[in-house]
Design a protein around this motif. Structure first.
Motif, short mmCIF file in Angstrom:
data_model
loop_
_atom_site.label_atom_id
_atom_site.label_comp_id
_atom_site.label_asym_id
_atom_site.label_seq_id
_atom_site.Cartn_x
_atom_site.Cartn_y
_atom_site.Cartn_z
N GLY A 94 0.81 -1.20 0.00
CA GLY A 94 0.00 0.00 0.00
C GLY A 94 0.85 1.26 0.00
O GLY A 94 2.04 1.24 -0.35
N GLU A 95 0.25 2.36 0.37
CA GLU A 95 0.96 3.64 0.40
C GLU A 95 2.11 3.58 1.40
O GLU A 95 2.03 2.92 2.43
N ILE A 96 3.18 4.29 1.08
CA ILE A 96 4.37 4.27 1.93
C ILE A 96 4.07 4.93 3.26
O ILE A 96 3.26 5.87 3.34
N THR A 97 4.68 4.44 4.32
CA THR A 97 4.45 4.98 5.67
C THR A 97 5.58 5.93 6.06
O THR A 97 6.63 5.97 5.42
N ASN A 98 5.36 6.68 7.15
CA ASN A 98 6.33 7.69 7.55
C ASN A 98 6.41 7.74 9.07
O ASN A 98 5.45 8.13 9.74
N GLN A 99 7.55 7.35 9.61
CA GLN A 99 7.72 7.37 11.07
C GLN A 99 7.99 8.76 11.61
O GLN A 99 8.07 8.95 12.84
N TRP A 115 11.37 -0.09 13.71
CA TRP A 115 11.12 -1.51 13.97
C TRP A 115 9.62 -1.81 14.03
O TRP A 115 9.18 -2.87 13.59
N MET A 116 8.85 -0.86 14.58
CA MET A 116 7.39 -1.00 14.58
C MET A 116 6.83 -0.86 13.18
O MET A 116 6.01 -1.67 12.73
N PHE A 117 7.25 0.19 12.49
CA PHE A 117 6.74 0.44 11.15
C PHE A 117 7.05 -0.72 10.23
O PHE A 117 6.18 -1.17 9.45
N ALA A 118 8.28 -1.25 10.29
CA ALA A 118 8.65 -2.37 9.42
C ALA A 118 7.81 -3.59 9.72
O ALA A 118 7.31 -4.27 8.80
N ALA A 119 7.61 -3.89 10.99
CA ALA A 119 6.80 -5.06 11.35
C ALA A 119 5.33 -4.85 10.98
O ALA A 119 4.68 -5.75 10.42
N HIS A 148 18.75 0.24 11.98
CA HIS A 148 17.47 0.58 11.36
C HIS A 148 16.80 -0.68 10.84
O HIS A 148 17.47 -1.60 10.35
N ALA A 149 15.49 -0.74 10.97
CA ALA A 149 14.71 -1.88 10.46
C ALA A 149 13.83 -1.43 9.30
O ALA A 149 13.27 -0.33 9.32
N ASN A 183 10.98 1.37 2.93
CA ASN A 183 11.39 2.12 4.10
C ASN A 183 10.17 2.78 4.75
O ASN A 183 9.05 2.70 4.22
N SER A 184 10.38 3.48 5.86
CA SER A 184 9.28 4.15 6.56
C SER A 184 9.63 5.61 6.79
O SER A 184 9.35 6.17 7.86
#
Length: 445
Positions: free
Chosen positions: A59-64, A71-75, A364-365, A386-387
């Protein structure tokens, strides 16, 4: 050379520098443009194409944002993949604020329990100094998120949206850290005054109530139930009313996290391959699963990651993202910068030596969403989600060369069905306990 830098020595250095006109050219380039821009190799970007023989759709890319929650975003990016497949969604995002809330809460409790466990340690000793350095930082590990999910489940992003403090955690973390260090001081003084462990834990309960209140003010109250509502690609509307976070995870994600194994590549002499490892005082949920790794040769990490993606599932991984990488074009490649030629020097340390001498570690995860296999079935580049938002990399995606994987990849998480039975037995064996400051105890940010 003498012990001290003398005037004569410095003059010799200056004469050596000025003797080569290329040094002046390099100086002019770097002082104006910076080291990396001046040494960037344009050919490396051309050879690392964003095309892959195995490529998973996301889906759409996320942004931390300004937080260390990679690590949360990747999981959660691997988990949202399951939701999207099951419900035929164009895009979807899970709440990283929800997991942040409980991670901070549990880390605070874990820290205070660690303080109670080390009351007789000197306050200026290495262990207490380590515990006090970053009591509840943003960083984390795969097993730590598994512990959060086991206990609290997950929720969609709209059930607990981002706040100013979740998107930029420094202020909140600073004040929480200040409070936890004060609490540590209070508990150690009470112990010195003769308080029993039961009395200390009564104080701890009051302390944790304060932490909970601060988190609610900064992040909002986490939901106990919520209405899950989405519309799929075919415009069909789905509603699941008053569902709990635990029910949501089981129904819409359903992965058995106990089946997933964390593989590392740490080629240092103190960590033999095919052994299980854990790290002292590393965790968040006190009663949760411990952080555990199986140390394997780098090729074994590649085989497992490829097998899982060939079967249609993304892969969580941890690496040293700051080495030979460029966010502008989304490239991670050993040939990306020609700094050795520019500076007139060479770097010789092996991967093991870089770990031993603090030159590299997992920082970085991210998530593998594909890989390119050559005509012989060997990987030559990897697709990375990536996030850091769409402006980083190529619309949020990076390409990693296989040579970069060899040198700066440290961890992948895969389902145990993609591993030989012997590897699973090795992982399940009694782990060797590493010291808290071991490089394999680093947390992804």
């Amino acid at each position: 050379m003498k012990e001290s830098l003398t005037k004569e020595t410095l003059e010799a250095f200056q004469n050596d520098f000025r003797a080569n006109t290329l040094h002046t050219v390099a100086k002019n380039a770097v002082t104006v443009n910076g080291l990396l821009k001046s040494s960037r190799n344009s050919e490396a970007a051309r050879s690392t194409r964003h095309e892959f023989s195995i490529s998973l759709e996301q889906g759409e890319i996320t942004n931390q944002m300004q937080s260390g929650r990679c690590w949360m975003f990747a999981a959660l990016n691997t988990f949202r993949f399951e939701v999207m497949k099951k419900l035929n969604l164009e895009t979807f995002e899970l709440s990283q604020n929800y997991t942040l809330f409980y991670d901070k809460l549990e880390k605070a409790n874990y820290f205070l329990e660690s303080i109670l466990d080390t009351l007789k340690e000197p306050v200026n000793g290495r262990l207490i100094s380590h515990l006090l350095t970053d009591p509840l930082g943003d960083g984390g590990q795969w097993d730590m998120l598994c512990s959060i999910i086991h206990k609290y489940g997950l929720v969609p992003k709209d059930a607990m949206p981002e706040t100013a403090c979740s998107s930029a955690t420094r202020e909140m973390a600073g004040y929480l850290t200040k409070k936890l260090r004060e609490f540590a001081c209070t508990l150690r003084k009470a112990d010195e005054s003769g308080a029993s462990i039961d009395e200390l834990r009564m104080q701890k309960e009051s302390m944790m109530n304060e932490i909970y209140r601060i988190l609610c003010i900064c992040l909002g109250e986490p939901p106990k139930t919520f209405d899950f509502e989405v519309r799929d690609k075919d415009k069909n509307f789905h509603r699941d009313a008053q569902i709990t976070p635990q029910q949501f995870y089981e129904k819409y994600i359903g992965l058995n996290l106990d089946d997933y194994i964390s593989l590392i590549n740490a080629p240092t002499s103190d960590k033999p391959y095919h052994r299980s490892y854990s790290v002292k005082y590393l965790g968040n949920v006190k009663e949760g699963r411990p952080v555990r790794y199986l140390n394997l040769e780098i090729e074994e990490l590649k085989k497992a990651a490829i097998a899982q993606m060939q079967d249609g599932s993304p892969v969580w991984f941890g690496c040293d993202v700051g080495k030979y990488s460029c966010g502008e074009n989304g490239v991670m490649d050993l040939d990306l910068y020609q700094t050795e030629e520019l500076l007139g020097t060479t770097y010789h340390m092996t991967k093991a030596e870089r770990l031993d001498y603090h030159e590299s570690l997992m920082t970085h995860a991210m998530t593998f969403m594909g890989v390119n296999l050559d005509e012989n079935g060997n990987p030559d580049r990897w697709r990375v989600e990536n996030s850091w938002g769409e402006k980083s990399g190529k619309k949020g995606y990076y390409v990693m060369s296989d040579a970069w994987f060899d040198e700066y990849m440290y961890q992948v998480v895969v389902h145990k069905k993609y591993l030989p039975e012997q590897f699973v037995k090795e992982y399940e064996s009694e782990p060797i306990l590493l010291e808290p400051w071991d490089p394999m105890g680093s947390l992804a940010l």
